[in-house]
Design a protein around this motif. Structure first.
Motif, mmCIF file in Angstrom:
data_model
loop_
_atom_site.group_PDB
_atom_site.id
_atom_site.type_symbol
_atom_site.label_atom_id
_atom_site.label_comp_id
_atom_site.label_asym_id
_atom_site.label_seq_id
_atom_site.Cartn_x
_atom_site.Cartn_y
_atom_site.Cartn_z
ATOM 1 N N GLY A 97 1.674 -7.685 -6.250
ATOM 2 C CA GLY A 97 2.646 -6.799 -5.603
ATOM 3 C C GLY A 97 4.035 -7.265 -5.985
ATOM 4 N N SER A 98 4.533 -8.268 -5.258
ATOM 5 C CA SER A 98 5.832 -8.851 -5.624
ATOM 6 C C SER A 98 5.762 -9.425 -7.033
ATOM 7 N N GLY A 135 9.529 -2.882 -3.426
ATOM 8 C CA GLY A 135 9.939 -4.287 -3.629
ATOM 9 C C GLY A 135 10.379 -4.894 -2.317
ATOM 10 N N ALA A 136 9.688 -5.971 -1.905
ATOM 11 C CA ALA A 136 9.938 -6.561 -0.575
ATOM 12 C C ALA A 136 11.363 -7.120 -0.476
ATOM 13 N N PHE A 158 -1.701 6.112 1.987
ATOM 14 C CA PHE A 158 -1.922 5.557 0.650
ATOM 15 C C PHE A 158 -3.412 5.647 0.280
ATOM 16 N N PHE A 195 1.348 0.997 -9.495
ATOM 17 C CA PHE A 195 1.865 -0.299 -9.935
ATOM 18 C C PHE A 195 1.099 -1.439 -9.247
ATOM 19 N N TRP A 247 -2.278 0.568 -2.424
ATOM 20 C CA TRP A 247 -1.070 1.082 -1.748
ATOM 21 C C TRP A 247 -0.413 2.215 -2.529
ATOM 22 N N THR A 248 -1.224 3.000 -3.226
ATOM 23 C CA THR A 248 -0.643 4.091 -4.021
ATOM 24 C C THR A 248 -0.332 5.254 -3.066
ATOM 25 N N GLU A 299 12.504 -9.895 0.631
ATOM 26 C CA GLU A 299 12.704 -11.272 0.152
ATOM 27 C C GLU A 299 12.910 -11.271 -1.361
ATOM 28 N N ALA A 304 7.926 -0.457 7.332
ATOM 29 C CA ALA A 304 7.513 -0.671 5.929
ATOM 30 C C ALA A 304 8.691 -0.663 4.968
#
Ligand SMILES: Cc1cc2nc3c(=O)[nH]c(=O)nc-3n(C[C@H](O)[C@H](O)[C@H](O)COP(=O)(O)OP(=O)(O)OC[C@H]3O[C@@H](n4cnc5c(N)ncnc54)[C@H](O)[C@@H]3O)c2cc1C
Length: 392
Positions: free
Chosen positions: A148-149, A372-373, A225, A142, A173-174, A375, A366
């Motif tokens: 990312g976000s 999903g972060a 990753f 993804f 980051w897979t 925030e 992490a």
């Protein structure tokens, strides 16, 4: 025990319609009866290659042959019936009995349900059983550098060519991509302006020409990753998951499972870790234990709600954002408490157990980013659940 299903092995599960509590008892008895066979799975190898190729696959296969990881899946994907909550109890009971759940359980709960739900009959019947048997693992392509976000702005592109799509772009980051046979790739099939409405999900074989995997080393020293480069990768149209330009719905379902169903396994693991921490560190304050217990229990209740929704076939919506938020808070709190109560051991000792504590502490940092972060979960809870004004 009677024999059900299609493998030659004798299944331990005689009646997939047993209640959760009854099934739990049957599984506990099975673990007791197979204690000698399970003994080698008490300790995770330190070498990730071994975790994926030997240890994890062997445990997954043992559980598959006995029917345990076939519970809660329909027959056409290799299952034997039952509900999603049956699957959840297997992971929970394993970890509470001191057998770390195989990494494959996370993939099974995050990407397995998505292929079972959105994949064509050919894809789901061919590939979900391979995942359940521990024959192969999958990864999630993804995130991208710059997306990312803000996943809806992703730039990896898929262009239609005859019976195929041709994918070009970069993912980052897979997790565990170097061990994966397939990847759920999100690619842009509409215009850049179409944002999340112009994205399609593809089920891509990782050995397709044009894919380069470059491992990325995490702070633990492991290559957790990879970044993935797609250079004119030809993917048959039959590998589209769901509808063309419908990839956003598939990805949100996957993230819902990651934030919810996978959180159930994580809470069981955290409960077990807390028990170990209490047993191993007499200096741990009652306050820290109480607070960690409270957070883990809150996560348990939230994740149970998500599991019930999945079992009932309900839409998850955005509620698993709560699960994810509490999961990362609990995990950080737990390992902060571990660091505070045994700093020298956690930071400096080299024995297997201390190294595991250190790696788990580092990975817990992490937990507020992956899936999903934190925030972003806060934004979703504020805007979509509490109805507060949207971000400009
Ligand atoms: C251990 C781990 C495993 C992962 N595995 C995978 C994987 O298998 N597959 C995959 O595709 N991805 C994976 N990821 C990537 C992960 O999904 C992203 O890192 C995450 O979505 C954040 O994106 P980003 O890194 O681009 O950070 P950014 O989106 O750039 O965010 C940076 C910071 O800004 C904050 N921020 C951004 N936008 C907003 C906003 N609108 N409001 C408030 N704050 C904001 C974020 O919360 C964050 O703190 C993994 C990440 C980790 C750490």
């Amino acid at each position: 025990m009677s024999s059900v299903g299609t493998t030659n092995a004798t299944l331990a599960v005689s009646d997939p319609d047993l209640s959760i509590d009854e099934m739990r008892e049957v599984f506990r008895q099975w673990m007791t009866d197979h204690a000698a066979e399970l003994e080698r799975f008490r300790t995770l190898p330190t070498d990730v290659d071994e975790i994926f190729s030997g240890h994890g696959a062997a445990l997954q296969r043992l559980l598959y042959d006995a029917g345990w990881v076939r519970l809660g899946w329909p027959a056409d994907v290799g299952g034997i019936g039952g509900v999603v909550a049956h699957r959840a109890l297997v992971g929970e009971e394993l970890v509470l009995a001191g057998y770390p759940t195989p990494f494959s359980f996370a993939t099974q709960e995050v990407m397995g349900p998505a292929l079972a739900r959105y994949g064509s009959p050919e894809l789901r019947t061919e590939f979900v059983p391979r995942l359940l048997r521990g024959q192969e693992s999958w990864c999630q392509g993804f995130s991208e550098p710059g997306a990312g976000s803000d996943l809806g702005s992703l730039r990896t592109k898929a262009v239609e060519r005859g019976d195929d799509w041709v994918i070009t772009g970069e993912k980052i980051w897979t997790s565990w991509a170097q061990y994966a046979s397939r990847c759920f790739v999100l690619a842009r099939t509409g215009t850049q302006e179409s944002a999340h409405r112009g994205i399609t999900a593809f089920f891509v074989d990782m050995d397709t020409p044009g894919i380069t995997r470059s491992p990325l080393r995490a702070i633990t020293g492991q290559d957790d990753f990879s970044s993935l480069h797609f250079d004119n990768v030809v993917v048959p149209k039959a590998r589209v998951i769901g509808e063309v330009n419908g990839g956003w719905g598939v990805s949100m379902f996957i993230l819902g499972c990651e934030r919810g169903a996978a959180a159930w396994q994580r809470q069981a693991w955290m409960r077990w870790q807390l028990e170990q921490l209490v047993a191993q560190s007499p200096d741990l304050s009652d306050e820290a234990v109480g607070e960690a217990f409270e957070l883990i229990s809150a996560l348990r209740l939230l994740a149970r709600r998500t599991l019930r929704a999945l079992s009932a076939g309900e839409e998850l919506g955005v509620r698993p954002s709560f699960d994810k938020y509490v999961m990362s808070t609990a995990e950080k709190f737990l390992f902060d408490a571990a660091l505070k109560s045994m700093p020298e051991r956690l930071l400096l000792a080299d024995d297997h157990e201390s190294t595991d504590w250190r790696n788990d502490y580092l990975y817990s940092r992490a937990s507020s980013i992956y899936g999903g972060a934190k925030e972003i979960q806060r934004n979703i809870i504020a805007e979509r659940i509490l109805g507060l004004p949207r971000e400009k």
